[in-house]
Design a protein around this motif. Structure first.
Motif, PDB file in Angstrom:
ATOM      1  N   ILE A  42       0.847  -1.203   0.000  1.00 40.94           N
ATOM      2  CA  ILE A  42       0.000   0.000   0.000  1.00 40.94           C
ATOM      3  C   ILE A  42       0.882   1.252   0.000  1.00 40.94           C
ATOM      4  N   TRP A  43       1.917   1.248   0.834  1.00 40.63           N
ATOM      5  CA  TRP A  43       2.851   2.383   0.883  1.00 40.63           C
ATOM      6  C   TRP A  43       3.545   2.577  -0.461  1.00 40.63           C
ATOM      7  N   PHE A  44       3.997   1.474  -1.069  1.00 38.94           N
ATOM      8  CA  PHE A  44       4.656   1.577  -2.375  1.00 38.94           C
ATOM      9  C   PHE A  44       3.699   2.129  -3.433  1.00 38.94           C
ATOM     10  N   ALA A  45       2.430   1.715  -3.380  1.00 38.90           N
ATOM     11  CA  ALA A  45       1.450   2.223  -4.345  1.00 38.90           C
ATOM     12  C   ALA A  45       1.281   3.733  -4.197  1.00 38.90           C
ATOM     13  N   ILE A  46       1.273   4.216  -2.954  1.00 43.43           N
ATOM     14  CA  ILE A  46       1.165   5.660  -2.716  1.00 43.43           C
ATOM     15  C   ILE A  46       2.400   6.380  -3.265  1.00 43.43           C
ATOM     16  N   LEU A  47       3.593   5.827  -2.998  1.00 42.51           N
ATOM     17  CA  LEU A  47       4.822   6.433  -3.518  1.00 42.51           C
ATOM     18  C   LEU A  47       4.842   6.439  -5.043  1.00 42.51           C
ATOM     19  N   ILE A  48       4.420   5.346  -5.643  1.00 40.11           N
ATOM     20  CA  ILE A  48       4.397   5.250  -7.106  1.00 40.11           C
ATOM     21  C   ILE A  48       3.471   6.315  -7.683  1.00 40.11           C
ATOM     22  N   ALA A  49       2.286   6.447  -7.106  1.00 39.13           N
ATOM     23  CA  ALA A  49       1.329   7.451  -7.589  1.00 39.13           C
ATOM     24  C   ALA A  49       1.881   8.863  -7.408  1.00 39.13           C
ATOM     25  N   ALA A  50       2.577   9.096  -6.304  1.00 41.58           N
ATOM     26  CA  ALA A  50       3.113  10.433  -6.024  1.00 41.58           C
ATOM     27  C   ALA A  50       4.251  10.813  -6.966  1.00 41.58           C
ATOM     28  N   THR A  51       4.973   9.835  -7.486  1.00 38.76           N
ATOM     29  CA  THR A  51       6.118  10.140  -8.342  1.00 38.76           C
ATOM     30  C   THR A  51       5.741  10.332  -9.815  1.00 38.76           C
ATOM     31  N   GLN A  52       4.572   9.913 -10.205  1.00 37.06           N
ATOM     32  CA  GLN A  52       4.212   9.973 -11.618  1.00 37.06           C
ATOM     33  C   GLN A  52       4.198  11.376 -12.210  1.00 37.06           C
ATOM     34  N   PRO A  53       3.808  12.427 -11.452  1.00 40.27           N
ATOM     35  CA  PRO A  53       3.834  13.773 -12.050  1.00 40.27           C
ATOM     36  C   PRO A  53       5.232  14.261 -12.450  1.00 40.27           C
ATOM     37  N   VAL A  54       6.286  13.776 -11.805  1.00 42.02           N
ATOM     38  CA  VAL A  54       7.640  14.219 -12.143  1.00 42.02           C
ATOM     39  C   VAL A  54       8.365  13.235 -13.055  1.00 42.02           C
ATOM     40  N   ALA A  55       7.700  12.162 -13.403  1.00 40.34           N
ATOM     41  CA  ALA A  55       8.347  11.098 -14.176  1.00 40.34           C
ATOM     42  C   ALA A  55       8.875  11.591 -15.523  1.00 40.34           C
ATOM     43  N   ARG A  56       8.159  12.457 -16.205  1.00 43.22           N
ATOM     44  CA  ARG A  56       8.586  12.917 -17.532  1.00 43.22           C
ATOM     45  C   ARG A  56       9.920  13.656 -17.464  1.00 43.22           C
ATOM     46  N   VAL A  57      10.098  14.486 -16.462  1.00 44.73           N
ATOM     47  CA  VAL A  57      11.355  15.224 -16.294  1.00 44.73           C
ATOM     48  C   VAL A  57      12.491  14.253 -15.991  1.00 44.73           C
ATOM     49  N   LEU A  58      12.228  13.282 -15.148  1.00 44.72           N
ATOM     50  CA  LEU A  58      13.268  12.352 -14.717  1.00 44.72           C
ATOM     51  C   LEU A  58      13.650  11.337 -15.797  1.00 44.72           C
ATOM     52  N   ARG A  59      12.887  11.279 -16.865  1.00 47.24           N
ATOM     53  CA  ARG A  59      13.210  10.354 -17.958  1.00 47.24           C
ATOM     54  C   ARG A  59      14.108  10.992 -19.019  1.00 47.24           C
ATOM     55  N   LYS A  60      14.474  12.246 -18.862  1.00 48.18           N
ATOM     56  CA  LYS A  60      15.386  12.902 -19.813  1.00 48.18           C
ATOM     57  C   LYS A  60      16.756  12.226 -19.723  1.00 48.18           C
ATOM     58  N   PRO A  61      17.459  12.070 -20.852  1.00 46.01           N
ATOM     59  CA  PRO A  61      18.718  11.324 -20.863  1.00 46.01           C
ATOM     60  C   PRO A  61      19.741  11.765 -19.820  1.00 46.01           C
ATOM     61  N   ALA A  62      19.983  13.060 -19.696  1.00 46.83           N
ATOM     62  CA  ALA A  62      20.993  13.523 -18.728  1.00 46.83           C
ATOM     63  C   ALA A  62      20.565  13.215 -17.296  1.00 46.83           C
ATOM     64  N   VAL A  63      19.305  13.413 -17.008  1.00 52.12           N
ATOM     65  CA  VAL A  63      18.788  13.144 -15.668  1.00 52.12           C
ATOM     66  C   VAL A  63      18.807  11.639 -15.397  1.00 52.12           C
TER      67      VAL A  63
END
Length: 181
Positions: free
Chosen positions: A135-156
């Motif tokens: 349950i905790w991991f599901a909350i963390l996963i949901a919370a990280t999705q809004p920043v996922a696009r930025v973190l998928r940039k090659p340099a990052v």
């Protein structure tokens, strides 16, 4: 969190399920009485500690030496069948950590009622702990999705892989040098 933001929510969920399965694995070990061996035997504890540290070193060095430039470089990039690899990583990370075993040995017995079946009670408590973790991991996963696009940039992505690798190596070193059980 790194897996959820940089890779995919699906992979992060499988890693979390592996960690939860590790909780159930440790509960079974404690319920069967083998956890007491880990708590009492310096050799067993040290062997498991070395295995865990080596596994963390392996993961860390792999991430530092070969950071990805894109998610397409990941061997499991198509997500088809990738769940088992992430599940196994989560499971091994939990099962190869002797401190989790010692925690379970010292924590679970105090919550098993007198006269109750130790193995089944341990499994139940480990399952509850694992379910709460998922349950905790599901909350963390949901919370990280809004920043996922930025973190998928090659340099990052390369920076995150190297940072994560360094953290794994640091955890491995800390595990090796820790005197506290």
């Amino acid at each position: 969190m790194r897996t959820a933001t940089v890779e995919s929510a699906r992979r992060a969920l499988f890693a979390g399920l592996g960690i939860a399965a590790g909780c159930i694995g440790w509960a079974a070990i404690v319920g069967a009485g083998l956890g007491a061996l880990l708590a009492a035997s310096e050799i067993a504890y040290t062997a498991l500690k070395w295995c865990g540290a080596l596994y963390l070193f392996y993961l860390g060095v792999k991430l530092i030496r070969s950071p990805r430039k894109s998610l397409d470089e990941a061997p499991e990039s198509n997500d088809k069948g990738a769940g088992s690899g992430w599940f196994l990583r989560g499971f091994l990370t939990n099962m190869l950590n002797p401190k989790v075993g010692v925690f379970y040995v010292s924590f679970l017995p105090q919550f098993i009622p007198a006269g109750a079946h130790a193995f089944l009670s341990s499994l139940l408590l480990g399952s509850i702990h694992g379910a709460l973790g998922v349950i905790w991991f599901a909350i963390l996963i949901a919370a990280t999705q809004p920043v996922a696009r930025v973190l998928r940039k090659p340099a990052v992505l390369q920076w995150l892989d190297r940072l994560t690798g360094g953290v794994f190596i640091a955890f491995g070193l800390r595990l090796l040098v820790s005197e506290q059980r």
